[in-house]
Design a protein around this motif. Structure first.
Motif, short mmCIF file in Angstrom:
data_model
loop_
_atom_site.label_atom_id
_atom_site.label_comp_id
_atom_site.label_asym_id
_atom_site.label_seq_id
_atom_site.Cartn_x
_atom_site.Cartn_y
_atom_site.Cartn_z
N HIS A 161 0.79 -1.23 0.00
CA HIS A 161 0.00 0.00 0.00
C HIS A 161 0.83 1.28 0.00
CE1 HIS A 161 -3.84 -2.12 0.72
NE2 HIS A 161 -3.10 -2.97 1.41
N HIS A 162 2.09 1.23 0.45
CA HIS A 162 2.90 2.45 0.52
C HIS A 162 4.37 2.09 0.66
CE1 HIS A 162 4.23 6.46 1.91
NE2 HIS A 162 3.11 6.91 1.39
N ASP A 163 5.24 2.93 0.09
CA ASP A 163 6.66 2.62 0.14
C ASP A 163 7.26 2.81 1.53
OD1 ASP A 163 6.63 5.37 0.21
OD2 ASP A 163 7.72 5.66 -1.67
N MET A 164 6.56 3.54 2.44
CA MET A 164 7.03 3.66 3.81
C MET A 164 6.52 2.52 4.69
SD MET A 164 6.83 7.78 4.63
CE MET A 164 7.73 7.64 6.18
N LYS A 165 5.80 1.59 4.09
CA LYS A 165 5.27 0.40 4.77
C LYS A 165 4.51 0.81 6.04
CE LYS A 165 9.01 -2.48 2.97
NZ LYS A 165 10.14 -3.39 3.30
N ASP A 166 4.91 0.27 7.18
CA ASP A 166 4.17 0.51 8.42
C ASP A 166 4.35 1.91 8.98
OD1 ASP A 166 3.09 -2.35 9.22
OD2 ASP A 166 5.13 -2.60 8.47
N LEU A 167 5.26 2.68 8.41
CA LEU A 167 5.46 4.07 8.83
C LEU A 167 4.80 5.06 7.87
CD1 LEU A 167 9.14 4.07 10.13
CD2 LEU A 167 7.07 4.50 11.46
N ALA A 168 3.89 4.57 7.05
CA ALA A 168 3.14 5.45 6.16
C ALA A 168 2.25 6.38 6.98
CB ALA A 168 2.29 4.62 5.21
N PRO A 169 1.83 7.52 6.40
CA PRO A 169 0.91 8.42 7.11
C PRO A 169 -0.38 7.72 7.51
CG PRO A 169 1.86 9.51 5.21
CD PRO A 169 2.26 8.06 5.11
N ARG A 170 -1.04 8.27 8.52
CA ARG A 170 -2.20 7.61 9.11
C ARG A 170 -3.33 7.35 8.12
NH1 ARG A 170 -2.78 10.66 14.96
NH2 ARG A 170 -0.97 9.66 15.94
N ASP A 171 -3.58 8.30 7.21
CA ASP A 171 -4.69 8.10 6.29
C ASP A 171 -4.45 6.89 5.41
OD1 ASP A 171 -2.61 9.76 5.07
OD2 ASP A 171 -3.93 9.89 3.34
N VAL A 172 -3.21 6.71 4.98
CA VAL A 172 -2.86 5.57 4.14
C VAL A 172 -3.03 4.26 4.92
CG1 VAL A 172 -1.00 4.45 2.84
CG2 VAL A 172 -1.27 6.94 2.75
N VAL A 173 -2.53 4.25 6.15
CA VAL A 173 -2.60 3.03 6.96
C VAL A 173 -4.05 2.67 7.29
CG1 VAL A 173 -1.86 1.93 9.10
CG2 VAL A 173 -0.32 3.50 7.92
N ALA A 174 -4.86 3.67 7.65
CA ALA A 174 -6.26 3.40 7.98
C ALA A 174 -7.01 2.83 6.78
CB ALA A 174 -6.94 4.68 8.47
N ARG A 175 -6.79 3.40 5.59
CA ARG A 175 -7.46 2.89 4.39
C ARG A 175 -6.95 1.49 4.04
NH1 ARG A 175 -7.11 8.14 2.51
NH2 ARG A 175 -5.29 7.65 1.21
N ALA A 176 -5.65 1.26 4.25
CA ALA A 176 -5.08 -0.06 3.95
C ALA A 176 -5.71 -1.12 4.84
CB ALA A 176 -3.57 -0.03 4.13
N ILE A 177 -5.84 -0.82 6.13
CA ILE A 177 -6.46 -1.77 7.06
C ILE A 177 -7.92 -1.99 6.68
CG2 ILE A 177 -7.17 -2.14 9.46
CD1 ILE A 177 -4.65 -0.63 10.32
N ASP A 178 -8.63 -0.92 6.38
CA ASP A 178 -10.04 -1.02 5.98
C ASP A 178 -10.16 -1.89 4.73
OD1 ASP A 178 -12.89 0.13 6.22
OD2 ASP A 178 -12.36 0.59 4.15
N PHE A 179 -9.27 -1.68 3.76
CA PHE A 179 -9.29 -2.47 2.51
C PHE A 179 -9.04 -3.95 2.80
CE2 PHE A 179 -6.91 -4.51 -0.90
CZ PHE A 179 -7.74 -4.31 -1.99
N GLU A 180 -8.02 -4.24 3.61
CA GLU A 180 -7.68 -5.63 3.88
C GLU A 180 -8.77 -6.33 4.69
OE1 GLU A 180 -5.28 -7.21 2.56
OE2 GLU A 180 -4.00 -5.62 1.78
N MET A 181 -9.40 -5.62 5.61
CA MET A 181 -10.49 -6.21 6.37
C MET A 181 -11.67 -6.55 5.47
SD MET A 181 -10.32 -3.82 9.83
CE MET A 181 -11.99 -4.24 10.33
N LYS A 182 -12.01 -5.64 4.55
CA LYS A 182 -13.13 -5.89 3.66
C LYS A 182 -12.78 -6.98 2.64
CE LYS A 182 -15.21 -1.33 4.16
NZ LYS A 182 -15.38 0.03 3.60
N ARG A 183 -11.52 -7.01 2.20
CA ARG A 183 -11.10 -8.01 1.21
C ARG A 183 -11.14 -9.41 1.80
NH1 ARG A 183 -6.52 -10.72 -0.10
NH2 ARG A 183 -5.30 -9.73 1.57
N THR A 184 -10.71 -9.54 3.06
CA THR A 184 -10.61 -10.86 3.68
C THR A 184 -11.81 -11.23 4.53
OG1 THR A 184 -9.46 -9.98 5.63
CG2 THR A 184 -8.10 -10.64 3.74
N GLY A 185 -12.65 -10.24 4.84
CA GLY A 185 -13.78 -10.49 5.73
C GLY A 185 -13.40 -10.54 7.20
N ALA A 186 -12.19 -10.10 7.52
CA ALA A 186 -11.71 -10.13 8.90
C ALA A 186 -12.32 -9.00 9.72
CB ALA A 186 -10.18 -10.03 8.93
N GLU A 187 -12.47 -9.23 11.02
CA GLU A 187 -12.97 -8.20 11.92
C GLU A 187 -11.87 -7.24 12.36
OE1 GLU A 187 -16.64 -9.54 14.51
OE2 GLU A 187 -14.95 -10.91 14.85
#
Length: 543
Positions: free
Chosen positions: A282-308
């Protein structure tokens, strides 16, 4: 009851208390706080305060550059420069007040060549250097403690706890000029309303996380200041940019417990349940990406996998280090059966920080005479479309100090306002409090589902229709019944919701914290603020 003061401060977080201490040198101050003096967003802040305290390895230019980059083109360079350069002096003032920040590893009691204690500086998402001053993982609590002790010891500051502002006193609504001259304040323990007249009224009420179903904010964060300013005709801006913190503890018994960004700053890795470290996708800074990027990445992965939830993995760190560096988080996780030294922490995003708010100048003046605003309640131009981690406490310190300095002459130069008393009219006690509870729950739920991390034009239209209906119900209830704390908070979050949806509907692009699946690209032509002024109905102008 009628009360008078030179400076009326609504809110008791870092911005409000910093202002009160400085303003008390020039006049009488009243601080109004909804619950206790320590009950604020500041008290919940874990990470720290960003400031250039190690010029050998950091610079004002680098801090400003990080802030501007994360702001996605909407941060104001002159504001960023001012706040960044004021930062070190404000940190030193806190230390002089007695705030105890973590010293550098190996510190033995000696001072550096500037006569200052070398501080332990950490790094958080979006920062290119270690510049975050902290007190373990409870920085806000330590800052609040030092400020509260100083405020309680100051004879020029009067504190009204368990009091909530109902509305600003706008003289234009009583045949006078457009001027704020204090506030009507509810003592929600006694049930009495006080009229507080002031030469200057300062909003320091913090954010509005409770407008969403899931939030890292305390219960007091209901957007009171921005809602009151909006109703008084102040210019409000960029309400579409609401920051969702990527990592709140996911547990049915945990309420709003934040897992600090500092964990990722110290090497934490976000993983799926199968151990997959996904941020590199999701970003070249990986886990140190800005918060908006990280929040959207988590939201995307949760919806993609169905995880809570996803997992924040710190198990590669030494257990003693984790207990020492993050004592509060470590102990809190243990309460829920999670030992972060041996198992990853389950986390989900939650509403965290309001980047829009009341438009102010470099000293905290709003567009309405007599009304000032400082801290999270404002849109100062520092954060732009996304806040850089740990710039929030910094902003509160800097603007609290600057506003008080700018108002130093208010006691002698400003004529004391003649204000009308609170009029209860024909309002009666309510026997239908369930209306407030039902509307509160409904509003927060559809804001989460329709106006959350990811939005669409259709969802925004649905939200706007529901808000309009709820506001009609709330307005009728408000005028028929005596005011209560719950009713006032509901009224305020409904106004905040309306502003967020209005601003988000105008911004037909994706930028920073605002992501619309119907307009997924950033449009250079829309690199401007969205600005809203209340009319009949509300009038929105983007420019």
């Amino acid at each position: 009851m009628r009360i008078s003061c030179d400076f009326l401060v609504l809110g008791s977080g870092v911005a409000g208390l910093t202002f009160a201490l400085e303003a008390a040198k020039h006049g009488q101050v009243i601080v109004v706080t909804k619950r206790s003096l320590s009950d604020s967003n500041t008290n919940w802040a874990q990470g720290g305060i960003a400031a250039v305290m190690d010029p050998a390895h950091d610079s004002f230019e680098a801090h400003a550059g990080d802030t501007l980059r994360v702001g996605y083109g909407l941060s104001k360079p002159e504001v960023v420069e001012m706040v960044v350069r004021d930062g070190p002096a404000r940190i030193r003032e806190l230390i002089a007040l007695g705030a105890q920040f973590d010293a550098a590893v190996g510190y033995s009691g000696s001072v550096d060549e500037t006569g200052a204690m070398p501080l332990d500086l950490t790094r958080e998402g979006g920062h290119t250097a270690r510049r975050v001053v902290h007190a373990g993982d409870v920085t806000g609590r330590e800052v609040q403690r030092a400020l509260v002790e100083a405020v309680r010891a100051n004879p020029s500051i009067r504190v009204l706890e368990s009091h909530m502002a109902i509305d600003l006193i706008d003289l234009s609504k009583h045949g006078g000029p457009h001027l704020v001259a204090g506030a009507y304040v509810l003592d929600h323990v006694a049930g009495a309303v006080h009229t507080i007249a002031a030469r200057a009224t300062v909003l320091a009420t913090g954010g509005a996380g409770k407008v969403y179903l899931y939030t890292s904010n305390p219960d007091v964060a209901t957007g009171d200041g921005v809602a009151m300013a909006y109703r008084a005709g102040a210019l409000v801006s960029n309400m579409e940019f609401f920051q969702f913190h990527p990592t709140c503890l996911f547990h049915p018994a945990a309420k709003s417990f934040l897992i600090s960004e500092a964990l990722r700053g110290e090497g934490g890795i976000l993983r799926l349940a199968n151990g997959d470290a996904f941020m590199a996708r999701h970003h070249d800074m990986k886990d140190l990406a800005p918060r908006d990027v990280v929040a959207r990445a988590i939201d995307f992965e949760m919806k993609r996998t169905g995880a809570e939830h996803v997992m924040l993995d710190m198990t590669h760190k030494n257990a003693s280090y984790l207990r020492e560096r993050f004592p509060n988080i470590y102990e809190e996780c243990l309460k829920f059966g999670i030992d972060m030294a041996v198992q990853p922490i389950p986390v989900v995003p939650a509403a965290h920080y309001m980047c829009g708010g009341v438009v102010v100048d470099l000293e905290g003046r709003s567009t309405v005479p007599g009304l000032w605003a400082i801290g999270e309640v404002t849109c100062s131009g520092l954060h732009g479309a996304n806040r850089l981690a740990s710039n929030s406490l910094l902003e509160g310190l800097v603007y609290g100090h600057r506003a008080a300095r700018a108002l130093a002459g208010a006691r002698s130069e400003t004529r004391f306002p003649d204000v009308p008393e609170w009029d209860v009219g024909e309002a009666a006690p309510s026997d239908e409090a369930v209306v407030v509870t039902q509307n509160w729950d409904e509003l927060r739920r559809f804001m989460w589902n329709y106006v959350g991390i990811v939005r669409s034009d259709r969802r925004l239209r649905r939200a706007a229709r529901r808000i309009a209906l709820l506001k009609d119900e709330i307005r009728e209830y408000y005028w028929e019944h005596l005011v209560t704390l719950d009713l006032l908070e509901l009224r305020n979050i409904a106004d905040v919701a309306e502003m967020i949806v209005s601003c988000a509907s105008v911004r037909r692009e994706s930028r920073g914290l605002h992501f619309n699946i119907d307009h997924p690209q950033t449009d250079p032509a829309q690199a401007h603020d969205t600005r809203i002024v209340k009319g009949e109905p509300g009038h929105l102008a983007a420019r």
